[in-house]
Design a protein around this motif. Structure first.
Motif, short mmCIF file in Angstrom:
data_model
loop_
_atom_site.label_atom_id
_atom_site.label_comp_id
_atom_site.label_asym_id
_atom_site.label_seq_id
_atom_site.Cartn_x
_atom_site.Cartn_y
_atom_site.Cartn_z
N CYS A 1 1.00 -1.44 -0.15
CA CYS A 1 0.02 0.11 0.11
C CYS A 1 1.09 1.04 -0.28
O CYS A 1 1.96 0.82 -0.14
N GLY A 2 0.15 2.20 -0.23
CA GLY A 2 0.96 3.13 0.00
C GLY A 2 1.76 3.79 1.12
O GLY A 2 0.99 3.15 2.19
N LEU A 3 3.07 4.90 1.73
CA LEU A 3 3.51 4.47 2.47
C LEU A 3 2.83 5.41 3.77
O LEU A 3 3.47 5.43 4.74
N ASP A 4 1.72 6.08 3.24
CA ASP A 4 0.84 7.00 4.15
C ASP A 4 0.00 5.52 4.94
O ASP A 4 -0.77 6.46 6.12
N GLN A 5 0.30 4.15 4.49
CA GLN A 5 -0.70 4.17 4.98
C GLN A 5 -0.35 2.16 6.00
O GLN A 5 0.88 2.77 6.21
N SER B 1 7.68 0.55 -1.05
CA SER B 1 6.45 0.60 -1.96
C SER B 1 6.63 0.71 -3.26
O SER B 1 6.85 2.35 -3.80
N GLU B 2 6.25 0.17 -4.39
CA GLU B 2 5.19 0.68 -5.32
C GLU B 2 4.44 1.82 -5.34
O GLU B 2 4.34 2.20 -6.72
N TYR B 3 3.73 1.53 -4.29
CA TYR B 3 2.69 1.98 -4.68
C TYR B 3 3.23 3.62 -4.35
O TYR B 3 3.41 3.66 -2.78
N PRO B 4 1.69 4.72 -4.95
CA PRO B 4 2.17 5.82 -4.84
C PRO B 4 0.75 6.39 -3.18
O PRO B 4 0.32 5.42 -2.55
N ALA B 5 1.31 7.61 -2.50
CA ALA B 5 0.73 7.51 -1.38
C ALA B 5 -0.69 7.86 -1.80
O ALA B 5 -0.86 7.80 -2.60
N GLY B 6 -1.73 7.75 -0.31
CA GLY B 6 -3.02 7.08 -0.89
C GLY B 6 -3.81 5.73 -1.51
O GLY B 6 -4.82 5.72 -0.72
N THR B 7 -2.97 4.79 -2.08
CA THR B 7 -3.06 3.49 -2.39
C THR B 7 -3.32 2.68 -0.54
O THR B 7 -3.04 2.48 -0.24
N LYS B 8 -5.06 2.21 -1.20
CA LYS B 8 -5.44 1.24 0.00
C LYS B 8 -4.82 0.00 0.12
O LYS B 8 -3.65 -0.72 -1.04
N PRO B 9 -4.46 -1.03 1.31
CA PRO B 9 -4.00 -2.52 1.11
C PRO B 9 -4.72 -3.12 -0.15
O PRO B 9 -5.21 -4.07 1.02
N LEU B 10 -4.92 -3.39 -1.28
CA LEU B 10 -5.59 -4.48 -2.11
C LEU B 10 -4.97 -5.45 -2.17
O LEU B 10 -4.09 -6.02 -2.02
N ARG B 11 -6.12 -6.58 -2.08
CA ARG B 11 -5.95 -8.10 -2.22
C ARG B 11 -4.10 -8.56 -3.18
O ARG B 11 -3.31 -8.72 -3.06
N HIS B 12 -4.99 -7.72 -4.24
CA HIS B 12 -3.88 -7.55 -5.64
C HIS B 12 -2.79 -7.44 -5.62
O HIS B 12 -1.97 -7.87 -6.35
N HIS B 13 -2.70 -6.84 -4.67
CA HIS B 13 -1.29 -5.78 -4.37
C HIS B 13 -0.45 -6.92 -3.44
O HIS B 13 1.28 -6.47 -3.73
N PHE B 14 -0.60 -7.71 -3.50
CA PHE B 14 0.41 -8.37 -2.25
C PHE B 14 1.14 -9.81 -3.06
O PHE B 14 2.44 -9.45 -2.83
N PRO B 15 0.80 -9.84 -4.01
CA PRO B 15 1.40 -10.48 -4.84
C PRO B 15 2.28 -10.13 -5.16
O PRO B 15 3.70 -10.33 -5.62
N MET B 16 2.35 -9.24 -6.03
CA MET B 16 2.90 -7.77 -6.66
C MET B 16 3.90 -7.28 -5.70
O MET B 16 5.46 -7.23 -6.20
N ARG B 17 3.50 -7.24 -4.24
CA ARG B 17 4.46 -6.92 -2.71
C ARG B 17 5.83 -8.19 -3.54
O ARG B 17 6.70 -7.85 -2.84
N ASN B 18 5.58 -9.06 -3.21
CA ASN B 18 6.63 -10.31 -3.23
C ASN B 18 7.13 -10.69 -3.89
O ASN B 18 8.47 -10.97 -3.83
N ARG B 19 7.18 -9.48 -5.23
CA ARG B 19 7.81 -10.39 -6.61
C ARG B 19 9.57 -9.34 -5.76
O ARG B 19 10.78 -9.16 -6.28
N ILE B 20 8.84 -8.12 -5.35
CA ILE B 20 10.44 -7.16 -4.49
C ILE B 20 10.64 -7.81 -3.75
O ILE B 20 11.96 -7.35 -3.81
N ILE B 21 9.96 -8.33 -3.12
CA ILE B 21 10.91 -9.08 -1.33
C ILE B 21 11.60 -10.07 -2.88
O ILE B 21 12.92 -9.72 -2.13
#
Length: 290
Positions: free
Chosen positions: A175-179, A200-220
């Protein structure tokens, strides 16, 4: 004509636009650096945007007040680094689908260190905590920066133990770094943002949506030399991270568990399929990470 005096600002502008993906943003950046006088319409054509995409892109590009956003990000303490910046993680630049830009809080220089991702299930047994208690001091004692996803369970324990033992940690969030997600990690997230590194690759204000987490995993997986799976059930999200690491040619390590325990089904299966079985932090460091 587009101004490209600061490629990071150009990429920030693109990252806030609708209608294009990370690959198209990177392609636009490459074209702009080679041909600074290219127009926005030419860029859209050159990266293969469809007509509906173009309409979204043009409208959102024009609506963005970049100077105001930069000022807002300064107030939030959010910085960013683009694919083209020297500070962008070397290993991440070479994955199949790299992000065009990373937002961060904290010490960006940690990305230059030896990074090892440590992942596992949100629901875990006492065994996972015992393994982490044994592994983490050994790993940080050998100058590894431990990366995880700030999720409940193994991720949280990894960050907490690393901090407890005076190590350095990187948290990648969906999600965004302000979340803050999960909310109970608010204080931990603030500590990491101040004293370690929050990404995070997501701009400020971006909520933690379900499909963001598999995308997050590729960065990890993508910023790390390898991925250590502590404990995971079958179909655990941490197995997604492990599989991404394997596809990118990175080392995957798994800690074996009780064959009758549902918490170890995923890790034991990883070992059967070829992941490296590790029994201690010493074994991991001395045999695989020297």
């Amino acid at each position: 004509m587009l101004e490209i005096d600061n490629i990071n600002q150009v990429m920030l502008h693109f990252s806030l636009c609708k209608g294009l993906d990370a690959t198209q943003r990177i392609m636009m950046g490459v074209i702009l650096m080679e041909e600074p006088n290219v127009t926005l319409a030419e860029l859209a054509d050159r990266v293969g945007m469809k007509e509906k995409q173009k309409a979204l892109f043009y409208a959102s590009y024009a609506a963005i007040d970049l100077e105001q956003i930069i000022e807002d990000y300064k107030k939030l303490g959010i910085q960013w680094v683009s694919f083209f910046d020297a500070s962008f993680p070397h290993y991440l630049r070479h994955i199949y689908d790299p992000p065009s830009l990373l937002f961060y809080k904290g010490n960006i220089d940690l990305l230059k260190e030896n990074l090892l991702s440590v992942v596992g299930s949100r629901a875990h047994s006492r065994y996972a905590a015992e393994v982490l208690e044994a592994f983490v001091p050994r790993l940080i004692g050998n100058d590894f920066v431990l990366v995880s996803g700030l999720a409940k369970g193994v991720d949280t324990l990894t960050h907490q133990l690393t901090i407890k033992h005076s190590g350095k940690t990187v948290a990648v969030i969906g999600c965004g770094l302000d979340q803050c997600y999960p909310y109970e990690n608010k204080v931990l997230q603030e500590v990491i943002a101040k004293e370690h590194l929050l990404l995070s690759e997501y701009p400020a204000g971006t909520k933690p949506l379900r499909h963001h987490f598999p995308m997050r995993n590729r960065i990890i997986a993508g910023i790390s030399l390898g991925t250590l799976v502590i404990e995971a059930k079958y179909r655990s999200g941490s197995l997604i991270t492990a599989n991404i690491a394997l596809k990118e040619g990175r080392e995957v390590f798994a800690v074996p568990g009780n064959i009758t325990s549902p918490f170890s089904g995923g890790t034991n299966d990883l070992i059967v399929q070829g992941a490296t079985c590790v029994l201690s932090g010493e074994m991991l460091v001395e045999n695989y990470l020297k």
